[in-house]
Design a protein around this motif. Structure first.
Motif, PDB file in Angstrom:
ATOM      1  N   GLU A  36       6.381  -1.417-106.150  1.00 22.13           N
ATOM      2  CA  GLU A  36       5.506  -2.403-106.789  1.00 22.13           C
ATOM      3  C   GLU A  36       5.757  -3.747-106.125  1.00 22.13           C
ATOM      4  O   GLU A  36       6.844  -4.309-106.214  1.00 22.13           O
ATOM      5  CB  GLU A  36       5.768  -2.502-108.285  1.00 22.13           C
ATOM      6  CG  GLU A  36       4.810  -3.477-108.930  1.00 22.13           C
ATOM      7  CD  GLU A  36       4.948  -3.559-110.426  1.00 22.13           C
ATOM      8  OE1 GLU A  36       4.328  -4.455-111.013  1.00 22.13           O
ATOM      9  OE2 GLU A  36       5.674  -2.751-111.020  1.00 22.13           O
ATOM     10  N   TRP A  37       4.737  -4.225-105.448  1.00 24.17           N
ATOM     11  CA  TRP A  37       4.816  -5.511-104.759  1.00 24.17           C
ATOM     12  C   TRP A  37       4.475  -6.629-105.728  1.00 24.17           C
ATOM     13  O   TRP A  37       3.471  -6.559-106.440  1.00 24.17           O
ATOM     14  CB  TRP A  37       3.854  -5.527-103.575  1.00 24.17           C
ATOM     15  CG  TRP A  37       4.277  -4.617-102.471  1.00 24.17           C
ATOM     16  CD1 TRP A  37       4.012  -3.279-102.361  1.00 24.17           C
ATOM     17  CD2 TRP A  37       5.066  -4.963-101.348  1.00 24.17           C
ATOM     18  NE1 TRP A  37       4.590  -2.775-101.227  1.00 24.17           N
ATOM     19  CE2 TRP A  37       5.241  -3.790-100.585  1.00 24.17           C
ATOM     20  CE3 TRP A  37       5.641  -6.145-100.912  1.00 24.17           C
ATOM     21  CZ2 TRP A  37       5.966  -3.764 -99.401  1.00 24.17           C
ATOM     22  CZ3 TRP A  37       6.363  -6.127 -99.726  1.00 24.17           C
ATOM     23  CH2 TRP A  37       6.520  -4.951 -98.986  1.00 24.17           C
ATOM     24  N   THR A  38       5.320  -7.660-105.726  1.00 23.12           N
ATOM     25  CA  THR A  38       5.069  -8.822-106.589  1.00 23.12           C
ATOM     26  C   THR A  38       4.910 -10.099-105.782  1.00 23.12           C
ATOM     27  O   THR A  38       4.580 -11.140-106.316  1.00 23.12           O
ATOM     28  CB  THR A  38       6.223  -9.001-107.605  1.00 23.12           C
ATOM     29  OG1 THR A  38       7.447  -9.153-106.894  1.00 23.12           O
ATOM     30  CG2 THR A  38       6.293  -7.803-108.548  1.00 23.12           C
ATOM     31  N   ASN A  59      -0.083  -3.191-103.178  1.00 23.07           N
ATOM     32  CA  ASN A  59       0.022  -2.141-104.193  1.00 23.07           C
ATOM     33  C   ASN A  59      -1.063  -1.085-104.007  1.00 23.07           C
ATOM     34  O   ASN A  59      -0.814   0.104-104.215  1.00 23.07           O
ATOM     35  CB  ASN A  59      -0.030  -2.754-105.594  1.00 23.07           C
ATOM     36  CG  ASN A  59       1.248  -3.491-105.918  1.00 23.07           C
ATOM     37  OD1 ASN A  59       2.338  -3.084-105.527  1.00 23.07           O
ATOM     38  ND2 ASN A  59       1.134  -4.601-106.626  1.00 23.07           N
ATOM     39  N   LYS A  60      -2.240  -1.493-103.586  1.00 21.83           N
ATOM     40  CA  LYS A  60      -3.325  -0.547-103.300  1.00 21.83           C
ATOM     41  C   LYS A  60      -2.938   0.362-102.132  1.00 21.83           C
ATOM     42  O   LYS A  60      -3.258   1.556-102.127  1.00 21.83           O
ATOM     43  CB  LYS A  60      -4.616  -1.323-102.988  1.00 21.83           C
ATOM     44  CG  LYS A  60      -5.815  -0.479-102.761  1.00 21.83           C
ATOM     45  CD  LYS A  60      -6.475  -0.143-104.060  1.00 21.83           C
ATOM     46  CE  LYS A  60      -7.808   0.551-103.795  1.00 21.83           C
ATOM     47  NZ  LYS A  60      -8.101   1.544-104.784  1.00 21.83           N
ATOM     48  N   GLN A  97      -0.164   1.541-101.558  1.00 26.86           N
ATOM     49  CA  GLN A  97       0.799   2.537-102.027  1.00 26.86           C
ATOM     50  C   GLN A  97       0.114   3.840-102.444  1.00 26.86           C
ATOM     51  O   GLN A  97       0.762   4.878-102.566  1.00 26.86           O
ATOM     52  CB  GLN A  97       1.599   1.985-103.210  1.00 26.86           C
ATOM     53  CG  GLN A  97       2.436   0.769-102.889  1.00 26.86           C
ATOM     54  CD  GLN A  97       3.520   1.058-101.882  1.00 26.86           C
ATOM     55  OE1 GLN A  97       4.384   1.899-102.104  1.00 26.86           O
ATOM     56  NE2 GLN A  97       3.465   0.382-100.757  1.00 26.86           N
ATOM     57  N   PRO A 135      -0.062  -9.143-103.055  1.00 27.56           N
ATOM     58  CA  PRO A 135       0.487  -7.994-103.783  1.00 27.56           C
ATOM     59  C   PRO A 135      -0.568  -6.972-104.207  1.00 27.56           C
ATOM     60  O   PRO A 135      -0.300  -5.772-104.168  1.00 27.56           O
ATOM     61  CB  PRO A 135       1.159  -8.639-105.005  1.00 27.56           C
ATOM     62  CG  PRO A 135       1.520 -10.004-104.551  1.00 27.56           C
ATOM     63  CD  PRO A 135       0.416 -10.415-103.610  1.00 27.56           C
ATOM     64  N   GLU A 136      -1.754  -7.431-104.572  1.00 21.02           N
ATOM     65  CA  GLU A 136      -2.803  -6.504-104.996  1.00 21.02           C
ATOM     66  C   GLU A 136      -3.136  -5.523-103.869  1.00 21.02           C
ATOM     67  O   GLU A 136      -3.278  -4.325-104.095  1.00 21.02           O
ATOM     68  CB  GLU A 136      -4.063  -7.263-105.430  1.00 21.02           C
ATOM     69  CG  GLU A 136      -3.880  -8.149-106.630  1.00 21.02           C
ATOM     70  CD  GLU A 136      -3.213  -9.499-106.327  1.00 21.02           C
ATOM     71  OE1 GLU A 136      -3.199  -9.963-105.158  1.00 21.02           O
ATOM     72  OE2 GLU A 136      -2.677 -10.093-107.278  1.00 21.02           O
ATOM     73  N   GLN A 190       6.744   5.029-104.375  1.00 21.17           N
ATOM     74  CA  GLN A 190       5.864   3.865-104.470  1.00 21.17           C
ATOM     75  C   GLN A 190       6.664   2.620-104.829  1.00 21.17           C
ATOM     76  O   GLN A 190       7.620   2.680-105.597  1.00 21.17           O
ATOM     77  CB  GLN A 190       4.755   4.106-105.476  1.00 21.17           C
ATOM     78  CG  GLN A 190       3.773   5.152-105.002  1.00 21.17           C
ATOM     79  CD  GLN A 190       2.594   5.319-105.927  1.00 21.17           C
ATOM     80  OE1 GLN A 190       2.526   4.724-106.992  1.00 21.17           O
ATOM     81  NE2 GLN A 190       1.657   6.146-105.521  1.00 21.17           N
TER      82      GLN A 190
END
Length: 156
Positions: free
Chosen positions: A120-122, A106-107, A109, A102-103, A118
């Motif tokens: 938010e990936w979890t 999200n980067k 995005q 996810p980090e 955008q």
């Protein structure tokens, strides 16, 4: 939340995919186009690149499309060039290992210039699922894809 889009080439042959996932896959396709190079390429090639670039940037929310049938016009030489790009995209994805965390997602995005697009990936995105989607596109360009109701499923 982004919706699901239908991607096709031949009539009644295609697949459905969540837009957020196709945006990430398109990032690798764009990178492949750029690695191969865009200089001195014909208009159809640049327009195909631009389709994926617009998807990557989130500019095609709820109207996501790749105009394979328009840009490639069922011309084998064009299809072969795009298959080459897709094969390189698969290699770029493989270099990421088993999954994108996810980090990193999200980067990724940050390329989007419309904040409302955008995501938010979890959870991670598994690379073999992404490669499966590219394989479908390759099969479509080779006229080997017969399904019209397939939904691209991803592990969680």
């Amino acid at each position: 939340m982004p919706s699901t889009t239908y991607i096709s080439y031949e009539k009644n042959k295609g697949f459905r995919i969540r837009e957020s996932k196709f945006e990430i896959i398109s990032t690798f396709i764009v990178n492949a186009f750029e690695q191969i190079g865009l200089k001195d390429k014909p208009k159809w090639y640049l327009e195909t690149f631009e389709d994926f670039d617009e998807i990557m940037r989130g500019h095609q929310q709820k109207v996501m499309y790749v105009l394979f049938n328009y840009h490639l016009a069922f011309i084998p030489e064009r299809e072969s060039e795009v298959i080459e790009v897709l094969e390189l995209a698969k290699k770029l994805i493989e270099q990421e290992g088993e999954k994108l965390l996810p980090e990193k997602l999200n980067k990724m995005q940050e390329i989007k210039d419309w904040p409302q697009t955008q995501v938010e990936w979890t959870a991670p995105l598994y690379t073999d699922d992404m490669i499966c989607v590219i394989n479908i596109m390759i099969k479509m360009l080779k006229r080997e894809w017969e399904d019209g109701d397939y939904v691209a499923e991803f592990k969680y």
